[in-house]
Design an enzyme around this catalytic site. Sequence first.
Site, PDB file in Angstrom:
ATOM      1  N   CYS A 116       1.350  -0.946  -0.371  1.00  0.00           N
ATOM      2  CA  CYS A 116       0.075  -0.113  -0.221  1.00  0.00           C
ATOM      3  C   CYS A 116       0.889   1.742   0.465  1.00  0.00           C
ATOM      4  CB  CYS A 116      -1.106  -0.125   1.231  1.00  0.00           C
ATOM      5  SG  CYS A 116      -2.142   1.378   0.741  1.00  0.00           S
ATOM      6  N   HIS A 202      -3.893  -4.791   0.755  1.00  0.00           N
ATOM      7  CA  HIS A 202      -3.700  -5.159   2.099  1.00  0.00           C
ATOM      8  C   HIS A 202      -3.439  -6.357   2.114  1.00  0.00           C
ATOM      9  CE1 HIS A 202      -2.804  -1.306   4.205  1.00  0.00           C
ATOM     10  NE2 HIS A 202      -3.359  -0.878   2.958  1.00  0.00           N
ATOM     11  N   GLU A 204      -1.939  -8.884   4.564  1.00  0.00           N
ATOM     12  CA  GLU A 204      -1.859  -8.430   6.073  1.00  0.00           C
ATOM     13  C   GLU A 204      -3.226  -8.171   6.982  1.00  0.00           C
ATOM     14  OE1 GLU A 204      -0.884  -4.204   5.533  1.00  0.00           O
ATOM     15  OE2 GLU A 204      -0.753  -6.390   4.712  1.00  0.00           O
TER      16      GLU A 204
END
Length: 254
Positions: A116, A202, A204
């Site tokens: 990002c 993202h 994660e």
Amino acid sequence: MGSEYIPPIRLAILEADTPVPGIQSKFGSYGGVFEYLFARGCKSFKPPVPLSAVLKLSYHDVVHDPTSYPDLNTIDAILISGSKHNAFDQDPWILELVKYTRKCLDSGRVRVIGVCFGHQIVGLAMGTPVGTNLRGWELSVVEHNLTEEGKKFFGLEKLSIHQMHRDIVHKLPPGVIALASTDICPVQAMYAPRRLITVQGHPEFTKDMVGEILQRRYDGGILSPDIYKDGMRRVGNEHDGVAVARAFIRFLRE
């Protein structure tokens, strides 16, 4: 992963933000969030492998501690996290991060992962324009269109991961391969073998993480009701974050 012994990759996670309270209470910092992602990635290999056998992680708060940058001789790779900040702002710590990223890219040895905000920092370090997307926010789980190279890299025909951005890399830098795009953001992933991999999304993030961020940004007047509701509608959709973690690890092992 292969049976031959390969020492763990020394991966420095450059933390470009402090998590919202719910994430912070569970994981501490964004370094902890990425450790959780990579642990799941390692577990998903067949056969599973322990994280400690693959990666040696260190965390570096580059926003508040400019002395925390690791010496390039002590690491094999960096991962630049996401952030609420704009990558194109002129804050001294952001300018220093771009400079350090360029140093890693120019080293010919230290590999770079950008997520990002980190994806955008890599774009800036490579001299390509980064700025606000006139098409607006891209939020929650979004399906990506993969190039043929992207299908090979991620091992998928389609890729879906969480998004949380309004800024984009406007143009693909020279010498990199496009891996993915969406209607809102044409440059979703950039790759150069044994040099860099970046994603605008993202991998994660989880449902709970994104749900909390969406709620806080809506309460703060950053997101309109329609955008907030649309993001919350998709926040629990299945996504391929763990597959991206596996791809990151394979990149580090190239």
